[in-house]
Structure formats: C-alpha cells, structure tokens
Design a protein around this motif. Sequence first.
Motif, PDB file in Angstrom:
ATOM      1  N   ARG A 178       1.934 -48.999  16.195  1.00 21.40           N
ATOM      2  CA  ARG A 178       1.818 -49.563  17.544  1.00 21.40           C
ATOM      3  C   ARG A 178       3.174 -50.054  18.026  1.00 21.40           C
ATOM      4  NH1 ARG A 178      -2.768 -53.435  17.067  1.00 21.40           N
ATOM      5  NH2 ARG A 178      -3.821 -51.480  16.557  1.00 21.40           N
ATOM      6  N   GLY A 179       3.504 -49.671  19.239  1.00 20.30           N
ATOM      7  CA  GLY A 179       4.790 -50.040  19.807  1.00 20.30           C
ATOM      8  C   GLY A 179       5.893 -49.029  19.551  1.00 20.30           C
ATOM      9  N   ARG A 180       5.635 -48.103  18.646  1.00 23.84           N
ATOM     10  CA  ARG A 180       6.629 -47.063  18.339  1.00 23.84           C
ATOM     11  C   ARG A 180       6.151 -45.658  18.705  1.00 23.84           C
ATOM     12  NH1 ARG A 180       7.851 -46.109  13.189  1.00 23.84           N
ATOM     13  NH2 ARG A 180       5.841 -46.814  12.362  1.00 23.84           N
ATOM     14  N   PHE A 181       4.855 -45.411  18.604  1.00 23.87           N
ATOM     15  CA  PHE A 181       4.283 -44.098  18.885  1.00 23.87           C
ATOM     16  C   PHE A 181       3.516 -44.157  20.209  1.00 23.87           C
ATOM     17  CE2 PHE A 181       3.770 -42.334  14.265  1.00 23.87           C
ATOM     18  CZ  PHE A 181       5.090 -42.670  14.002  1.00 23.87           C
ATOM     19  N   THR A 182       3.501 -43.021  20.904  1.00 19.78           N
ATOM     20  CA  THR A 182       2.755 -42.898  22.151  1.00 19.78           C
ATOM     21  C   THR A 182       2.035 -41.560  22.180  1.00 19.78           C
ATOM     22  OG1 THR A 182       4.391 -44.248  23.337  1.00 19.78           O
ATOM     23  CG2 THR A 182       2.854 -42.942  24.658  1.00 19.78           C
ATOM     24  N   ILE A 183       0.738 -41.602  22.427  1.00 24.65           N
ATOM     25  CA  ILE A 183      -0.050 -40.384  22.577  1.00 24.65           C
ATOM     26  C   ILE A 183      -0.249 -40.123  24.065  1.00 24.65           C
ATOM     27  CG2 ILE A 183      -2.281 -41.598  22.424  1.00 24.65           C
ATOM     28  CD1 ILE A 183      -3.363 -39.130  20.932  1.00 24.65           C
ATOM     29  N   SER A 184      -0.154 -38.843  24.447  1.00 24.08           N
ATOM     30  CA  SER A 184      -0.336 -38.491  25.855  1.00 24.08           C
ATOM     31  C   SER A 184      -0.913 -37.089  25.950  1.00 24.08           C
ATOM     32  CB  SER A 184       0.994 -38.573  26.611  1.00 24.08           C
ATOM     33  OG  SER A 184       1.939 -37.660  26.081  1.00 24.08           O
ATOM     34  N   ARG A 185      -1.429 -36.797  27.127  1.00 25.81           N
ATOM     35  CA  ARG A 185      -2.056 -35.491  27.364  1.00 25.81           C
ATOM     36  C   ARG A 185      -1.452 -34.835  28.590  1.00 25.81           C
ATOM     37  NH1 ARG A 185      -8.206 -37.357  27.856  1.00 25.81           N
ATOM     38  NH2 ARG A 185      -7.159 -38.833  29.257  1.00 25.81           N
ATOM     39  N   ASP A 186      -1.251 -33.541  28.521  1.00 25.38           N
ATOM     40  CA  ASP A 186      -0.863 -32.726  29.673  1.00 25.38           C
ATOM     41  C   ASP A 186      -2.017 -31.765  29.925  1.00 25.38           C
ATOM     42  OD1 ASP A 186       0.103 -30.711  31.395  1.00 25.38           O
ATOM     43  OD2 ASP A 186       2.167 -31.066  30.741  1.00 25.38           O
ATOM     44  N   ILE A 207      -2.007 -29.640  26.305  1.00 23.19           N
ATOM     45  CA  ILE A 207      -1.208 -30.097  25.167  1.00 23.19           C
ATOM     46  C   ILE A 207      -1.390 -31.603  25.003  1.00 23.19           C
ATOM     47  CG2 ILE A 207       1.112 -30.350  24.191  1.00 23.19           C
ATOM     48  CD1 ILE A 207       1.959 -27.874  25.716  1.00 23.19           C
ATOM     49  N   VAL A 208      -1.501 -32.001  23.763  1.00 29.07           N
ATOM     50  CA  VAL A 208      -1.507 -33.421  23.411  1.00 29.07           C
ATOM     51  C   VAL A 208      -0.203 -33.707  22.671  1.00 29.07           C
ATOM     52  CG1 VAL A 208      -2.693 -35.285  22.197  1.00 29.07           C
ATOM     53  CG2 VAL A 208      -4.004 -33.407  23.211  1.00 29.07           C
ATOM     54  N   TYR A 209       0.467 -34.753  23.080  1.00 30.52           N
ATOM     55  CA  TYR A 209       1.750 -35.099  22.475  1.00 30.52           C
ATOM     56  C   TYR A 209       1.635 -36.378  21.647  1.00 30.52           C
ATOM     57  CZ  TYR A 209       3.705 -31.915  25.979  1.00 30.52           C
ATOM     58  OH  TYR A 209       3.996 -30.825  26.751  1.00 30.52           O
ATOM     59  N   LEU A 210       2.513 -36.476  20.675  1.00 28.07           N
ATOM     60  CA  LEU A 210       2.709 -37.735  19.971  1.00 28.07           C
ATOM     61  C   LEU A 210       4.209 -37.995  19.944  1.00 28.07           C
ATOM     62  CD1 LEU A 210       1.318 -40.070  18.450  1.00 28.07           C
ATOM     63  CD2 LEU A 210       1.881 -38.858  16.326  1.00 28.07           C
ATOM     64  N   GLN A 211       4.635 -38.916  20.795  1.00 29.11           N
ATOM     65  CA  GLN A 211       6.037 -39.321  20.814  1.00 29.11           C
ATOM     66  C   GLN A 211       6.230 -40.397  19.756  1.00 29.11           C
ATOM     67  OE1 GLN A 211       8.722 -38.174  22.720  1.00 29.11           O
ATOM     68  NE2 GLN A 211       9.931 -39.488  21.370  1.00 29.11           N
ATOM     69  N   MET A 212       7.149 -40.145  18.838  1.00 29.79           N
ATOM     70  CA  MET A 212       7.374 -41.067  17.724  1.00 29.79           C
ATOM     71  C   MET A 212       8.808 -41.569  17.788  1.00 29.79           C
ATOM     72  SD  MET A 212       5.379 -39.034  14.662  1.00 29.79           S
ATOM     73  CE  MET A 212       6.605 -37.730  14.582  1.00 29.79           C
ATOM     74  N   ASN A 213       8.954 -42.851  17.983  1.00 27.68           N
ATOM     75  CA  ASN A 213      10.272 -43.478  18.077  1.00 27.68           C
ATOM     76  C   ASN A 213      10.488 -44.449  16.923  1.00 27.68           C
ATOM     77  OD1 ASN A 213      10.711 -42.129  20.552  1.00 27.68           O
ATOM     78  ND2 ASN A 213       9.789 -43.833  21.699  1.00 27.68           N
TER      79      ASN A 213
END
Length: 122
Positions: free
Chosen positions: A63-71, A76-82
């Motif tokens: 939490r606070g580092r990863f973001t899930i999103s949909r296009d 497409i489903v994304y997982l942005q990992m910071n």
Amino acid sequence: QLVESGGGLVQPGGSLRLSCVASDIELDVYTMGWFRQVPDGEREAVAVVASSDGDTWYSRSVRGRFTISRDFAKSIVYLQMNNLKAEDSAAYFCAAADYRTVVRSPDFYTYWGQGTQVTVAS
C-alpha cells in the motif's frame, strides 16, 4: 485468457509496470486481481480492483507503493510498482473473478495468467 508482461530485474527503489491483457474477459464484469508467489510460498493478493465501481484494495506490504488500474479501451489491467524492495521479488499473476466486489482469496478467481517474474536486486 490473461497474458501478463512487464516483469524483469530492477534495483531496489526502482519501478516496474506490469500489464495484463484480457481476452474475452470484460473488465467491467470481472473483478481483477494481482497476486504474487515465491517458491514454496502461498499465492497472495497484492492488489484488487472491483468490477462494479473500481474500488481498490492493496495488501499492507504494498500500500502506497503499488497502484492497480484498468484501461477498458485496451482491455488491460496494470500494476504500477514503485519503490520496489527485495521482498517484492516473486512471480506475479493476473487473475479474474466473477464477482462485483473486491475479493482477495485466490479461491474466488477463475481465470489466471501464466505469470511474470519480478526480481528486485542490486
């Protein structure tokens, strides 16, 4: 069908974006989740987005580092990992559940991708 991509080797503190292309799985019908699994470990949910309203859930460890999103246009489903950490190293899987709300147990998920490996090391 679900096909993941975007994994790889990254240094601690770096970022990756995982992609999951969904075929014949409507993102506004299926709740989508990202899971990860280490060798000899259980598959755990790290991020989920509900089909009905886009409500999201994250595990405490990301939490606070990863973001899930949909296009929706690209399906497409994304997982942005910071700010990746060594403990984020795992095989990451995309999955679809025929539910309208957030569900976290792998038992609820019907469709799974083949997985993509993420390794965080210097």
